[in-house]
Design an enzyme around this catalytic site. Structure first.
Site, mmCIF file in Angstrom:
data_model
loop_
_atom_site.group_PDB
_atom_site.id
_atom_site.type_symbol
_atom_site.label_atom_id
_atom_site.label_comp_id
_atom_site.label_asym_id
_atom_site.label_seq_id
_atom_site.Cartn_x
_atom_site.Cartn_y
_atom_site.Cartn_z
ATOM 1 N N LYS A 59 19.196 30.666 1.521
ATOM 2 C CA LYS A 59 18.810 29.310 1.119
ATOM 3 C C LYS A 59 19.911 28.308 1.443
ATOM 4 O O LYS A 59 19.664 27.096 1.440
ATOM 5 C CB LYS A 59 18.468 29.267 -0.364
ATOM 6 C CG LYS A 59 17.144 29.927 -0.732
ATOM 7 C CD LYS A 59 16.815 29.717 -2.196
ATOM 8 C CE LYS A 59 15.519 30.436 -2.582
ATOM 9 N NZ LYS A 59 15.682 31.912 -2.612
ATOM 10 N N HIS A 95 15.431 25.418 -0.318
ATOM 11 C CA HIS A 95 14.571 26.230 -1.178
ATOM 12 C C HIS A 95 13.112 25.872 -0.926
ATOM 13 O O HIS A 95 12.655 24.792 -1.315
ATOM 14 C CB HIS A 95 14.942 25.989 -2.638
ATOM 15 C CG HIS A 95 14.338 26.958 -3.594
ATOM 16 N ND1 HIS A 95 13.385 27.882 -3.222
ATOM 17 C CD2 HIS A 95 14.559 27.157 -4.928
ATOM 18 C CE1 HIS A 95 13.039 28.596 -4.276
ATOM 19 N NE2 HIS A 95 13.742 28.176 -5.315
ATOM 20 N N GLU A 129 21.720 35.834 -11.589
ATOM 21 C CA GLU A 129 21.351 36.881 -10.637
ATOM 22 C C GLU A 129 22.496 37.859 -10.416
ATOM 23 O O GLU A 129 22.270 39.070 -10.287
ATOM 24 C CB GLU A 129 20.919 36.270 -9.304
ATOM 25 C CG GLU A 129 20.418 37.303 -8.301
ATOM 26 C CD GLU A 129 19.891 36.711 -7.008
ATOM 27 O OE1 GLU A 129 19.263 37.447 -6.229
ATOM 28 O OE2 GLU A 129 20.110 35.491 -6.781
ATOM 29 N N PHE A 163 10.473 29.598 -11.967
ATOM 30 C CA PHE A 163 10.198 28.943 -13.246
ATOM 31 C C PHE A 163 9.096 29.712 -13.976
ATOM 32 O O PHE A 163 8.100 30.143 -13.373
ATOM 33 C CB PHE A 163 9.725 27.507 -13.025
ATOM 34 C CG PHE A 163 10.831 26.525 -12.708
ATOM 35 C CD1 PHE A 163 12.149 26.915 -12.614
ATOM 36 C CD2 PHE A 163 10.521 25.188 -12.497
ATOM 37 C CE1 PHE A 163 13.158 25.998 -12.332
ATOM 38 C CE2 PHE A 163 11.520 24.255 -12.212
ATOM 39 C CZ PHE A 163 12.839 24.668 -12.128
ATOM 40 N N HIS A 223 18.236 35.703 -4.223
ATOM 41 C CA HIS A 223 17.468 34.488 -4.507
ATOM 42 C C HIS A 223 18.385 33.270 -4.406
ATOM 43 O O HIS A 223 18.034 32.285 -3.759
ATOM 44 C CB HIS A 223 16.848 34.580 -5.898
ATOM 45 C CG HIS A 223 16.020 33.405 -6.279
ATOM 46 N ND1 HIS A 223 14.896 33.040 -5.586
ATOM 47 C CD2 HIS A 223 16.159 32.483 -7.280
ATOM 48 C CE1 HIS A 223 14.356 31.957 -6.137
ATOM 49 N NE2 HIS A 223 15.114 31.600 -7.168
ATOM 50 N N CYS A 241 8.767 30.024 -7.720
ATOM 51 C CA CYS A 241 9.607 30.419 -6.587
ATOM 52 C C CYS A 241 9.579 31.916 -6.313
ATOM 53 O O CYS A 241 10.195 32.373 -5.345
ATOM 54 C CB CYS A 241 11.039 29.951 -6.822
ATOM 55 S SG CYS A 241 11.124 28.191 -7.203
#
Length: 410
Positions: A333, A338, A312, A398, A301, A161
């Site tokens: 998002k 996403h 975050e 990831f 994010h 991502c």
């Protein structure tokens, strides 16, 4: 030092078939999440029955032969890149000075799994000869460079991502190092497919609000229960300021820096303390010659997962300290879902447009802010002040991939 400017924008997203429509929709607080009508949802008993899908077929924008020879991830990429290049004025540039920095998180999953079904059910002679070129993660970059005649390079980032934010950071480095005059950067993803959806659902990563898709992506909300899978593509045209001004191009904003770090922590979970993510934010700002106190806006994010959102926040607090209280943060998002490898690119466009139009798009679906989220979260369109402004866009993926880009108002 060579300055880098943004001269073109393109998008094919859950919010619209172009960048302007996508921007207007995110400003209006619309959601791109919708129930899935595909027969495979019921056939495979997929536990999550919605996603943020593109609103129109690619056949509205591409030739039949292009669709036949390109995986959906490449189709989305080609639509967004062509729009961005046209928006930049379709600049005349020596092919050897035009490059592509593209990204995807998963690549041609539709092509790969359709071909596997064909092999099992009909035998090897029925497998399409273009299967491998279509499933390759670098397929979108190749489609763009062949369509636009880019011969400087066509590179592909695959870092989950964080992918398309990393592609933009790479484009900045390639332009400042003199490898090209113009670069088309961005990312695409087409993973609304039963296998990825089943896998994400099995790891408890997806929201299960099947009865209310539009309200399912809710970053920072106490009731968030996972992210909403999205699809689409976004592209930005970047070039040296000297090249842009010489041809009289419009300038949306300056790309002033980017940074990439890694957690070395866990394959799916973020470092809960956010130390490496914080380093990426700090480096993106300070390597560009700015102070952390100069940051006036953050596009986070913020995927709407219970663990990721808080990690975050800790990363932001680690580097900004009390100054974070005066930085308006948005999580788009909530509207787009996403887009995995395409997420950073569409969020870069929203960051650029926020600086250009002096307005921050809202975070929707935030009904009860998590007490651990100690941020000034924008929930209605909010004006930005006049003058020079700096904003950053964060992406984390990831594998512990962290990527951050910094933009300055033009």
């Amino acid at each position: 030092m060579t300055k880098i400017v943004v001269t073109g924008l393109g998008a094919f997203s859950p919010l619209g078939t172009n960048a302007t429509d996508s921007w207007n929709a995110v400003l209006d607080g619309e959601s791109g999440a919708r129930s899935l009508k595909y027969e495979w949802v019921e056939k495979y008993q997929i536990p999550v029955t919605f996603a943020a899908t593109v609103p129109a077929p690619t056949s509205d924008f591409l030739e039949r032969q292009e669709i036949k020879r390109l995986d959906p991830s490449s189709q989305f990429a080609l639509i967004a890149a062509r729009e961005a290049f046209a928006d930049a004025g379709s600049p005349e540039v020596v092919p050897e000075r035009l490059g592509v920095d593209w990204a995807t998180g998963i690549g041609g999953v539709w092509t790969l799994l359709d071909a596997w079904d064909t092999l099992r059910e009909k035998g090897p002679r029925r497998v399409l000869p273009m299967t491998v070129p279509m499933l390759m993660p670098n397929g979108p970059a190749a489609a763009i460079e062949m369509s636009l005649g880019a011969r400087a390079f066509a590179r592909t980032v695959v870092s989950a991502c964080a992918s398309s934010t990393e592609s933009i950071a790479n484009a900045y480095e390639h332009l400042t190092s003199g490898l090209a005059d113009i670069v088309i950067a961005g990312g695409s993803e087409a993973a609304v497919h039963p296998l990825p959806m089943a896998s994400f659902a099995a790891m408890q990563a997806l929201s299960k609000r099947n009865d209310d898709p539009a309200a399912a992506s809710r970053p920072y909300d106490s009731g968030r229960d996972g992210f909403v899978l999205g699809e689409g593509a976004a592209a930005i045209v970047l070039e040296t300021e000297e090249h842009a001004k010489a041809r009289g191009a419009k300038i949306y904003a300056y790309l002033v820096g980017g940074a990439v770090t890694s957690d070395s922590y866990h394959i799916t979970a973020p470092d809960p303390e956010g130390s490496a993510a914080a380093r990426a934010m700090k480096a993106a700002v300070e390597n560009a010659g700015f102070a952390l106190s100069d940051v006036a806006h953050v596009n986070a994010h913020a995927t709407s997962t219970p663990v990721g959102d808080v990690a975050e926040v800790k990363a932001l607090r680690r580097i900004f300290g009390d100054h974070l209280d005066s930085i308006p943060v948005t999580a788009t998002k909530s509207a787009t879902g996403h887009l995995l490898g395409g997420a950073g690119a569409i969020e870069a466009i929203f960051t650029v447009k926020a600086l250009q139009e002096r307005v921050i798009p809202p975070t929707i679906n935030l009904d009860a802010q998590d007490p651990e989220v100690t941020l000034d979260v924008v929930t209605e369109p909010r004006k930005l002040p006049e003058g020079d402004l700096l904003a950053i866009s964060n992406s984390f993926g990831f594998g512990g991939h962290n990527a951050v880009v910094a933009f300055q108002s033009a």
